[in-house]
Motif scaffolding. Sequence first.
Motif, PDB file in Angstrom:
ATOM      1  N   ARG A 226       0.861  -1.178   0.000  1.00  0.00           N
ATOM      2  CA  ARG A 226       0.000   0.000   0.000  1.00  0.00           C
ATOM      3  C   ARG A 226       0.905   1.239   0.000  1.00  0.00           C
ATOM      4  N   ILE A 227       0.957   1.950  -1.118  1.00  0.00           N
ATOM      5  CA  ILE A 227       1.716   3.202  -1.234  1.00  0.00           C
ATOM      6  C   ILE A 227       0.718   4.334  -1.195  1.00  0.00           C
ATOM      7  N   ASN A 228       0.906   5.212  -0.243  1.00  0.00           N
ATOM      8  CA  ASN A 228      -0.102   6.247  -0.021  1.00  0.00           C
ATOM      9  C   ASN A 228       0.561   7.545   0.407  1.00  0.00           C
ATOM     10  N   VAL A 229      -0.087   8.638   0.076  1.00  0.00           N
ATOM     11  CA  VAL A 229       0.356   9.928   0.585  1.00  0.00           C
ATOM     12  C   VAL A 229       0.260   9.875   2.106  1.00  0.00           C
ATOM     13  N   THR A 230       1.310  10.304   2.785  1.00  0.00           N
ATOM     14  CA  THR A 230       1.348  10.173   4.242  1.00  0.00           C
ATOM     15  C   THR A 230       0.189  10.892   4.900  1.00  0.00           C
ATOM     16  N   LYS A 231      -0.136  12.064   4.405  1.00  0.00           N
ATOM     17  CA  LYS A 231      -1.312  12.805   4.879  1.00  0.00           C
ATOM     18  C   LYS A 231      -2.290  12.881   3.717  1.00  0.00           C
ATOM     19  N   SER A 232      -3.493  12.373   3.916  1.00  0.00           N
ATOM     20  CA  SER A 232      -4.435  12.149   2.821  1.00  0.00           C
ATOM     21  C   SER A 232      -4.772  13.393   2.019  1.00  0.00           C
ATOM     22  N   ASP A 233      -4.711  14.583   2.642  1.00  0.00           N
ATOM     23  CA  ASP A 233      -5.067  15.798   1.905  1.00  0.00           C
ATOM     24  C   ASP A 233      -3.850  16.541   1.369  1.00  0.00           C
ATOM     25  N   LEU A 268      -0.750  -3.746 -10.447  1.00  0.00           N
ATOM     26  CA  LEU A 268      -0.942  -2.419  -9.851  1.00  0.00           C
ATOM     27  C   LEU A 268      -2.393  -1.977  -9.989  1.00  0.00           C
ATOM     28  N   THR A 269      -2.938  -1.444  -8.909  1.00  0.00           N
ATOM     29  CA  THR A 269      -4.249  -0.794  -8.962  1.00  0.00           C
ATOM     30  C   THR A 269      -4.147   0.554  -8.262  1.00  0.00           C
ATOM     31  N   GLN A 270      -4.903   1.537  -8.756  1.00  0.00           N
ATOM     32  CA  GLN A 270      -4.938   2.846  -8.108  1.00  0.00           C
ATOM     33  C   GLN A 270      -6.271   2.976  -7.399  1.00  0.00           C
ATOM     34  N   ARG A 271      -6.221   3.105  -6.094  1.00  0.00           N
ATOM     35  CA  ARG A 271      -7.434   3.168  -5.297  1.00  0.00           C
ATOM     36  C   ARG A 271      -8.060   4.563  -5.311  1.00  0.00           C
ATOM     37  N   ASP A 272      -7.204   5.559  -5.318  1.00  0.00           N
ATOM     38  CA  ASP A 272      -7.669   6.944  -5.213  1.00  0.00           C
ATOM     39  C   ASP A 272      -6.512   7.830  -5.604  1.00  0.00           C
ATOM     40  N   LEU A 273      -6.722   9.134  -5.584  1.00  0.00           N
ATOM     41  CA  LEU A 273      -5.648  10.068  -5.880  1.00  0.00           C
ATOM     42  C   LEU A 273      -4.533   9.913  -4.842  1.00  0.00           C
ATOM     43  N   GLY A 274      -3.336   9.518  -5.302  1.00  0.00           N
ATOM     44  CA  GLY A 274      -2.208   9.363  -4.381  1.00  0.00           C
ATOM     45  C   GLY A 274      -2.246   8.099  -3.569  1.00  0.00           C
ATOM     46  N   ARG A 275      -3.037   7.101  -4.009  1.00  0.00           N
ATOM     47  CA  ARG A 275      -3.095   5.843  -3.264  1.00  0.00           C
ATOM     48  C   ARG A 275      -2.996   4.677  -4.258  1.00  0.00           C
ATOM     49  N   TYR A 276      -1.988   3.810  -4.051  1.00  0.00           N
ATOM     50  CA  TYR A 276      -1.752   2.703  -4.974  1.00  0.00           C
ATOM     51  C   TYR A 276      -1.591   1.400  -4.199  1.00  0.00           C
ATOM     52  N   ASP A 277      -2.072   0.321  -4.801  1.00  0.00           N
ATOM     53  CA  ASP A 277      -1.866  -1.020  -4.261  1.00  0.00           C
ATOM     54  C   ASP A 277      -1.136  -1.852  -5.305  1.00  0.00           C
ATOM     55  N   ILE A 278      -0.061  -2.506  -4.874  1.00  0.00           N
ATOM     56  CA  ILE A 278       0.701  -3.396  -5.750  1.00  0.00           C
ATOM     57  C   ILE A 278       0.654  -4.796  -5.146  1.00  0.00           C
ATOM     58  N   PHE A 279       0.414  -5.794  -5.999  1.00  0.00           N
ATOM     59  CA  PHE A 279       0.361  -7.177  -5.551  1.00  0.00           C
ATOM     60  C   PHE A 279       1.462  -7.973  -6.252  1.00  0.00           C
ATOM     61  N   ALA A 280       2.178  -8.772  -5.472  1.00  0.00           N
ATOM     62  CA  ALA A 280       3.252  -9.607  -6.016  1.00  0.00           C
ATOM     63  C   ALA A 280       3.476 -10.767  -5.054  1.00  0.00           C
ATOM     64  N   SER A 281       4.472 -11.600  -5.339  1.00  0.00           N
ATOM     65  CA  SER A 281       4.797 -12.683  -4.409  1.00  0.00           C
ATOM     66  C   SER A 281       5.683 -12.141  -3.292  1.00  0.00           C
ATOM     67  N   ARG A 282       5.651 -12.810  -2.161  1.00  0.00           N
ATOM     68  CA  ARG A 282       6.447 -12.371  -1.009  1.00  0.00           C
ATOM     69  C   ARG A 282       7.945 -12.372  -1.329  1.00  0.00           C
ATOM     70  N   SER A 283       8.416 -13.442  -2.005  1.00  0.00           N
ATOM     71  CA  SER A 283       9.844 -13.525  -2.302  1.00  0.00           C
ATOM     72  C   SER A 283      10.296 -12.369  -3.185  1.00  0.00           C
ATOM     73  N   THR A 284       9.445 -11.965  -4.144  1.00  0.00           N
ATOM     74  CA  THR A 284       9.787 -10.840  -5.021  1.00  0.00           C
ATOM     75  C   THR A 284       9.899  -9.541  -4.240  1.00  0.00           C
ATOM     76  N   VAL A 285       8.933  -9.305  -3.366  1.00  0.00           N
ATOM     77  CA  VAL A 285       8.924  -8.055  -2.590  1.00  0.00           C
ATOM     78  C   VAL A 285      10.069  -8.026  -1.589  1.00  0.00           C
ATOM     79  N   GLU A 286      10.334  -9.152  -0.913  1.00  0.00           N
ATOM     80  CA  GLU A 286      11.420  -9.180   0.072  1.00  0.00           C
ATOM     81  C   GLU A 286      12.766  -8.868  -0.564  1.00  0.00           C
ATOM     82  N   SER A 287      12.967  -9.320  -1.788  1.00  0.00           N
ATOM     83  CA  SER A 287      14.242  -9.047  -2.458  1.00  0.00           C
ATOM     84  C   SER A 287      14.299  -7.634  -3.046  1.00  0.00           C
TER      85      SER A 287
END
Length: 449
Positions: A226-233, A268-287
């Motif tokens: 979950r990549i998001n703007v730290t402060k929503s506004d 990759l999906t964009q939930r809202d302005l400045g909010r993104y969700d990325i899905f992958a395997s655990r091994s890929t993300v850990e590396s």
Amino acid sequence: MYLIGVVSNSQVAINSMISIAKEEFGEDVAKFTPFRYVELTDLQTIIQSHQGLIDGWLFSGENPYSIALPYLEEDTPAVPCLMSGMEIYRYLLYCLYHSPTHELRLSIDLPASTKADWQTMMDDLQIGPKPVSFEHVHVHFFDHRKIDTAYPSIAAKHIELACSGEVDAIITSSMRVTNVLAGTKKLSVPFYKTYGGHFTIRTALSQLKEQLMQRHLIGNQVASIRINVTKSDALYRTNSDAIQANIIDLKIKKYVLDLCQKLHSSYLTQRDLGRYDIFASRSTVESSLPAIHDTLLQIRLYTDIEMSAGIGFGSTMASSQRNAIQAFSYGRETHPVQLVTVIDDTGMIQENAGTPKELSYSLSTTDPILLDKLEQASVSIKNYTKAVAIGRAFNRPFTSAELAQEMHVTERSARRILTKLLSVSLVHCVGEETSGLRGRPSKKYQFIV
């Protein structure tokens, strides 16, 4: 197919382990590479030069395993062939069979970790009308971590007992002691070097199989970022014009898409302005944790927008998303704000993931004794496990001021936590230090873990 490293200072032991391992694993499942060391210092080179190439390690004993352990990457499957009571019993039977007096008269050295097995075996042999006598059995326990300095005195004890006629055989679990005995020309009794038998090796291989399977399952878990703007506004506050806000969002998306290219097979999906969700395997993300961290720094540098990431690992997409949202919220609420925070299904949390200051600790425990002590001390599990992780990272005694700096709390709060933990014997004071000419000396602490 797994590639397993088989480590020993004896070619006989290596051949035996590989032979049994081929039967246990099957030649279509794993290949086995022998690594024979001469000196224990060789283990560092062996491990580090094959890091990432070997899927798992099988060590012939406790000594090489403990020496190699600090050089293994975290969570690398690795097991030693530990001497058990059954293995000791096998050598005693052999010596008893070949004894000229048909009684046990021998000198034996064993790692201190086998003390309980030794006592159990002696108790078992006292059953029946004719119990086995251990009156003439001389056992020498040693700390396997100090065998490099202890082996001369162990060998000297064996030789002294043999020369005095008190024993009919010598059993040693150390190759160094074996070499000394082999070089002693006047030794009149036989000596035997212990090796793990079929039972010991198969037990170790079962543990290695379990670790490999666990790593495989963990590596194939779902990871949500979950990549998001730290402060929503933040986007709208910085750019009151909606068009300008969308332009900034497009710039952010460029960096997020670049990250997705590095995360192979990600979605990759964009939930809202400045909010993104990325899905992958655990091994890929850990590396790719450093790449995620660098992406957030680039967004901050080139768009002047503060963003952070929460990463969740789970057996299902739903659980990974839930953990990612919790990780993002936790990272945003800490001070300073964490760029990348990770939480998995076990409740393990990683702060500053992908950086040299990464810190891992658990948000829960199943130890009833620890829970009772923390309840008495009125200290939360999170504060305790985080403080222990920081103390482990120091790798030395520390002061309350040093703990406060790493926990991002006041020194008074850190001192209060340490005082409470001291009252329930979860930490102890190991000394004091004076930082100047004035003022009271600071106490130095270490956790009891």
